[in-house]
Design a protein around this motif. Structure first.
Motif, mmCIF file in Angstrom:
data_model
loop_
_atom_site.group_PDB
_atom_site.id
_atom_site.type_symbol
_atom_site.label_atom_id
_atom_site.label_comp_id
_atom_site.label_asym_id
_atom_site.label_seq_id
_atom_site.Cartn_x
_atom_site.Cartn_y
_atom_site.Cartn_z
ATOM 1 N N LYS B 134 -14.065 56.127 55.761
ATOM 2 C CA LYS B 134 -13.824 55.494 57.074
ATOM 3 C C LYS B 134 -14.838 55.998 58.095
ATOM 4 C CE LYS B 134 -8.830 54.716 56.695
ATOM 5 N NZ LYS B 134 -7.504 55.073 57.235
ATOM 6 N N LEU B 135 -15.075 57.304 58.085
ATOM 7 C CA LEU B 135 -16.050 57.890 59.013
ATOM 8 C C LEU B 135 -17.429 57.300 58.754
ATOM 9 C CD1 LEU B 135 -17.094 59.926 61.093
ATOM 10 C CD2 LEU B 135 -17.080 61.670 59.311
ATOM 11 N N SER B 136 -17.775 57.195 57.483
ATOM 12 C CA SER B 136 -19.081 56.652 57.105
ATOM 13 C C SER B 136 -19.235 55.225 57.614
ATOM 14 C CB SER B 136 -19.211 56.716 55.585
ATOM 15 O OG SER B 136 -20.351 56.033 55.159
ATOM 16 N N ILE B 137 -18.180 54.440 57.537
ATOM 17 C CA ILE B 137 -18.242 53.054 58.007
ATOM 18 C C ILE B 137 -18.351 53.008 59.522
ATOM 19 C CG2 ILE B 137 -16.919 50.900 58.170
ATOM 20 C CD1 ILE B 137 -16.080 51.428 55.256
ATOM 21 N N VAL B 138 -17.626 53.888 60.208
ATOM 22 C CA VAL B 138 -17.756 53.961 61.672
ATOM 23 C C VAL B 138 -19.208 54.236 62.038
ATOM 24 C CG1 VAL B 138 -17.213 55.402 63.677
ATOM 25 C CG2 VAL B 138 -15.378 54.616 62.180
ATOM 26 N N LEU B 139 -19.808 55.212 61.387
ATOM 27 C CA LEU B 139 -21.200 55.581 61.694
ATOM 28 C C LEU B 139 -22.140 54.400 61.439
ATOM 29 C CD1 LEU B 139 -21.352 59.181 60.160
ATOM 30 C CD2 LEU B 139 -21.131 58.580 62.555
ATOM 31 N N SER B 140 -21.853 53.635 60.414
ATOM 32 C CA SER B 140 -22.767 52.540 60.062
ATOM 33 C C SER B 140 -22.652 51.359 61.031
ATOM 34 C CB SER B 140 -22.507 52.079 58.626
ATOM 35 O OG SER B 140 -21.264 51.426 58.547
ATOM 36 N N PHE B 141 -21.575 51.310 61.804
ATOM 37 C CA PHE B 141 -21.414 50.200 62.743
ATOM 38 C C PHE B 141 -21.870 50.562 64.161
ATOM 39 C CE2 PHE B 141 -19.046 46.480 61.031
ATOM 40 C CZ PHE B 141 -19.027 46.873 59.699
ATOM 41 N N LEU B 142 -22.328 51.799 64.337
ATOM 42 C CA LEU B 142 -22.738 52.242 65.678
ATOM 43 C C LEU B 142 -24.087 51.646 66.070
ATOM 44 C CD1 LEU B 142 -21.723 56.023 65.568
ATOM 45 C CD2 LEU B 142 -20.730 54.274 67.036
ATOM 46 N N GLY B 143 -24.275 51.467 67.356
ATOM 47 C CA GLY B 143 -25.561 50.989 67.857
ATOM 48 C C GLY B 143 -25.658 49.485 67.795
ATOM 49 N N ASN B 144 -26.900 49.017 67.743
ATOM 50 C CA ASN B 144 -27.155 47.577 67.684
ATOM 51 C C ASN B 144 -28.027 47.236 66.489
ATOM 52 O OD1 ASN B 144 -25.922 46.849 70.349
ATOM 53 N ND2 ASN B 144 -27.484 48.276 71.065
ATOM 54 N N PRO B 145 -27.493 47.473 65.306
ATOM 55 C CA PRO B 145 -28.338 47.221 64.135
ATOM 56 C C PRO B 145 -28.503 45.730 63.888
ATOM 57 C CG PRO B 145 -26.121 47.814 63.449
ATOM 58 C CD PRO B 145 -26.141 47.924 64.928
ATOM 59 N N ASP B 146 -29.601 45.369 63.250
ATOM 60 C CA ASP B 146 -29.786 44.004 62.780
ATOM 61 C C ASP B 146 -29.214 43.866 61.379
ATOM 62 O OD1 ASP B 146 -33.096 43.843 64.271
ATOM 63 O OD2 ASP B 146 -31.120 43.333 65.090
ATOM 64 N N TRP B 147 -29.237 44.989 60.640
ATOM 65 C CA TRP B 147 -28.728 44.998 59.268
ATOM 66 C C TRP B 147 -27.828 46.212 59.079
ATOM 67 C CZ3 TRP B 147 -29.737 41.696 55.047
ATOM 68 C CH2 TRP B 147 -30.623 40.637 55.320
ATOM 69 N N ILE B 148 -26.758 45.980 58.351
ATOM 70 C CA ILE B 148 -25.895 47.094 57.945
ATOM 71 C C ILE B 148 -25.798 47.049 56.423
ATOM 72 C CG2 ILE B 148 -23.608 48.142 58.059
ATOM 73 C CD1 ILE B 148 -23.256 46.953 60.823
ATOM 74 N N ILE B 149 -26.101 48.181 55.813
ATOM 75 C CA ILE B 149 -26.048 48.274 54.353
ATOM 76 C C ILE B 149 -24.761 49.029 53.997
ATOM 77 C CG2 ILE B 149 -27.225 49.121 52.286
ATOM 78 C CD1 ILE B 149 -29.799 49.197 54.038
ATOM 79 N N LEU B 150 -23.952 48.427 53.165
ATOM 80 C CA LEU B 150 -22.671 49.040 52.794
ATOM 81 C C LEU B 150 -22.614 49.200 51.277
ATOM 82 C CD1 LEU B 150 -20.323 46.849 55.049
ATOM 83 C CD2 LEU B 150 -21.119 49.159 55.534
ATOM 84 N N ASP B 151 -22.595 50.428 50.835
ATOM 85 C CA ASP B 151 -22.508 50.688 49.399
ATOM 86 C C ASP B 151 -21.051 50.998 49.064
ATOM 87 O OD1 ASP B 151 -24.512 52.780 47.122
ATOM 88 O OD2 ASP B 151 -23.018 51.217 46.766
ATOM 89 N N GLU B 152 -20.438 50.101 48.334
ATOM 90 C CA GLU B 152 -19.016 50.247 47.973
ATOM 91 C C GLU B 152 -18.152 50.532 49.213
ATOM 92 O OE1 GLU B 152 -17.658 49.473 45.300
ATOM 93 O OE2 GLU B 152 -19.176 49.586 43.740
ATOM 94 N N PRO B 153 -18.092 49.623 50.155
ATOM 95 C CA PRO B 153 -17.392 49.904 51.413
ATOM 96 C C PRO B 153 -15.877 49.999 51.267
ATOM 97 C CG PRO B 153 -18.111 47.623 51.365
ATOM 98 C CD PRO B 153 -18.696 48.276 50.156
ATOM 99 N N LEU B 154 -15.323 49.433 50.187
ATOM 100 C CA LEU B 154 -13.864 49.368 50.117
ATOM 101 C C LEU B 154 -13.225 50.409 49.199
ATOM 102 C CD1 LEU B 154 -13.322 45.493 49.943
ATOM 103 C CD2 LEU B 154 -13.497 46.973 51.953
ATOM 104 N N ILE B 155 -14.043 51.089 48.414
ATOM 105 C CA ILE B 155 -13.425 52.048 47.481
ATOM 106 C C ILE B 155 -12.813 53.196 48.262
ATOM 107 C CG2 ILE B 155 -14.785 51.593 45.394
ATOM 108 C CD1 ILE B 155 -16.458 54.099 46.149
ATOM 109 N N THR B 156 -11.740 53.704 47.777
ATOM 110 C CA THR B 156 -10.930 54.809 48.335
ATOM 111 C C THR B 156 -10.235 54.437 49.639
ATOM 112 O OG1 THR B 156 -12.641 55.914 49.666
ATOM 113 C CG2 THR B 156 -12.522 56.521 47.335
ATOM 114 N N LEU B 157 -10.402 53.204 50.102
ATOM 115 C CA LEU B 157 -9.685 52.811 51.339
ATOM 116 C C LEU B 157 -8.326 52.221 50.986
ATOM 117 C CD1 LEU B 157 -12.410 51.039 53.535
ATOM 118 C CD2 LEU B 157 -11.560 53.378 53.694
ATOM 119 N N ASP B 158 -7.369 52.470 51.863
ATOM 120 C CA ASP B 158 -6.061 51.852 51.656
ATOM 121 C C ASP B 158 -6.149 50.351 52.009
ATOM 122 O OD1 ASP B 158 -5.526 53.778 54.491
ATOM 123 O OD2 ASP B 158 -5.506 51.576 54.609
#
Lengths: 367, 209
Positions: B134-158
């Motif tokens: 969850k923390l990793s996903i929060v960090l990846s959504f910060l700022g004004n990116p044009d691209w967000i790369i998500l490697d296995e974003p849903l594993i271990t999440l409820d």
């Protein structure tokens, strides 16, 4: 059983020697670099002569044994080493000799010197002293093995462990401080032991300078050796970057900034040495020499770190660099090259190496 | 547009990826592939974590020659996030907010959305794998990116967090942000339709649809 033994040696013994390479570098360098063989033999004979004199090295060996135990306790707490709790599944008849074997391997440097003491005692037919040296070492190994055994079969929390956590958590956390936090969290004993030895080296150099009164090179040499003692921290920093800071490479931090950050980290790491050095020399030597001498270990640690970006190397291969750098600079300093020139020059060289190597180095893979 | 030209990635003598030319137009791109095929390695290169041969370019910004400008525009969430264990989520978020030029309000809203606020003052060494993700996903959504790369974003999440992450992606997509993601789970659902699906196989990245 050999498979279990091999894994334990690679998990506990090898990392111990890798983590303490700087300490051994300076200790061996000091002992065997400055003293000749007849002097070594005379000292060993004197120490072995009487049980009272033997208590001095025995006390040092005891401290060394505590150091090995602390290291193993810390290693046991790492998440990657949680499998060690499986040792409890071995029957005691197999487990206990295994732990004694591990502890013996960890105590090899102390045993090596004890071997010299024993040889001297036997040569001079000091049978009582020989028995005390042999018995003392056996007692030390068995006692340390007992504590190690007890600890390894007890499950422990792998979360944050250092007692320093309470007050170090209050320290600020810019990028340049992260490694300092890491040392306090995971390597507090190593940090303190390294600082103690490093400061002892500096104080020793200052005392010799005061006896001479004129040869400023001695002060710079003291700081050079201090850089050698701290050299293992460059390797630790590099590993920390690989393990915990790889995502930081996605951040828009320029190459120069990154270099600046770890150089500042080393400057902060060497504050105790700087305080002790300046406290003892501020009115006794020119300012340019003092500043150059302080800059020297900082530049060396930055250089070692930059070199580690050249290619992924293990600690065994890394230790050659501080060893040869210290040896070469030893003679350069003896050649009256000004300390400030050395410090600035090394810093520039390390920056250039870093610029070339950093971008092509893969932080996401291990050595 | 994210462009790869003469892209090669090797570990020592072992070639992992060899992509002569590949372009990712704006959109949501799903990268598939077996374990060990090189998906995470590819993402590490595109995110600037690993070196590579060839060029990776985001519009006019080349990763190698303009890393700062590139990295302001490309964010990344790793498959198995690792952070210094003594840092808290707030420490990391503040750090990333500064460097990714994000606003504190954005950080706060992301933390609340994923429930990171509940443990943001605790050291990451005490987090479970789901909390780290969850923390990793929060960090990846910060700022004004044009691209967000998500490697296995849903594993271990409820289940609830999976739904929230899906909604976050949809919302960001509507704002014009593009995504590259890898997942073994069936990510396409009523909310997200991948613009293109790719497969990493035999050192190649091939568009499937």
């Amino acid at each position: 059983m050999s498979a279990v033994r091999k894994v334990l040696v690679r998990t506990l013994v090898k990392p111990f020697y890798q983590a303490n390479a700087g300490f051994f570098l300076v200790t061996v360098g000091l002992l065997f670099g400055f003293l000749k063989t007849p002097q070594h033999i005379d000292i060993a004979t004197a120490l072995a002569y009487s049980p009272l004199y033997y208590s001095i090295p025995f006390a040092l060996f005891t401290l060394y044994a505590i150091k090995t135990l602390q290291f193993c306790y810390t290693a046991q707490r790492l998440k990657t080493n949680q499998f060690l709790s499986g040792l409890v599944m071995l029957r005691p008849g197999a487990r206990v000799p295994l732990i004694i074997y591990l502890q013996t391997l960890l105590m090899v440097p102390a045993l090596a010197y004890s071997g010299l003491l024993l040889t001297m005692a036997l040569q001079h037919q000091l049978w009582m002293s020989a028995a005390i040296v042999a018995g003392g070492n056996l007692l030390l190994i068995l006692t340390a093995a007992h504590f190690l055994h007890k600890r390894l079969i007890t499950p422990v929390d792998s979360s944050l462990i250092s007692g320093f956590r309470q007050w170090t958590s209050k320290l600020p956390r810019p990028l340049s401080m992260l490694f300092i936090h890491q040392l306090f969290t995971r390597h507090a004993v190593l940090l303190l032991a390294t600082k103690a030895i490093s400061i002892t080296v500096i104080v020793g150099a200052v005392l010799i300078f005061e006896m001479d009164g004129t040869d400023y090179r001695l002060l710079t040499l003291g700081m050079l050796l201090s850089g050698g003692v701290n050299a293992a921290f460059s390797f630790q920093y590099h590993k920390f970057e690989q393990k915990d800071l790889s995502l930081f490479k996605n951040l828009p931090i320029s190459t120069s900034s990154w270099f600046g950050q770890f150089t500042v980290s080393y400057l902060l790491l060497l504050i105790p040495e700087t305080v002790v050095f300046l406290g003892n020399t501020l009115t006794k030597a020119p300012l340019s020499l003092l500043i150059g001498s302080i800059l020297l270990p900082v530049a060396l640690l930055s250089l070692y770190q930059s070199v580690l970006y050249r290619k992924s190397i293990s600690m065994d291969n890394f230790i050659k660099y501080p060893f040869f750098a210290t040896a070469i600079l030893f003679f350069v300093i003896l050649g009256y090259v000004p300390a400030y020139l050395l410090g600035i020059g090394l810093l520039l060289v390390s920056y250039l190496i870093f610029r070339v190597c950093y971008r092509s180095f893969d932080l996401t893979i291990d050595a | 547009m994210l462009t790869l030209h003469s892209f090669r990635k090797s570990f020592g003598s072992q070639l992992i990826l060899d992509v002569p030319e590949l372009q990712f137009p704006k959109g949501v791109h799903w990268i598939k592939g077996k374990n060990g095929s090189g998906k995470s390695t590819f993402f590490n290169c595109v995110a600037g974590l690993s070196p590579y041969q060839g060029t990776i370019q985001l519009d006019e910004f080349d990763l190698r020659s303009q890393p700062d400008s590139y990295k302001l525009r490309v964010n990344y969430s790793q498959s198995e996030p690792a952070f210094p264990e003594f840092l808290t989520a707030n420490d990391l978020i503040d750090f990333f907010v500064t460097l990714k030029k994000a606003g504190p309000e954005q950080a706060q809203s992301l933390k609340e959305a994923l429930g990171v606020s509940d443990y943001a003052d605790a050291a990451t060494g005490s987090y479970s794998s789901g909390m780290l993700k969850k923390l990793s996903i929060v960090l990846s959504f910060l700022g004004n990116p044009d691209w967000i790369i998500l490697d296995e974003p849903l594993i271990t999440l409820d289940k609830e967090a999976q739904q929230i992450v899906t909604e976050m992606i949809v919302k960001k997509r509507a704002e014009g942000v593009s995504f590259l993601f890898a997942t073994h789970q069936d990510f396409e659902n009523a909310y997200i339709e991948a613009t293109n699906v790719y497969e990493v196989k035999d050192q190649q990245i091939t568009r499937l649809s």
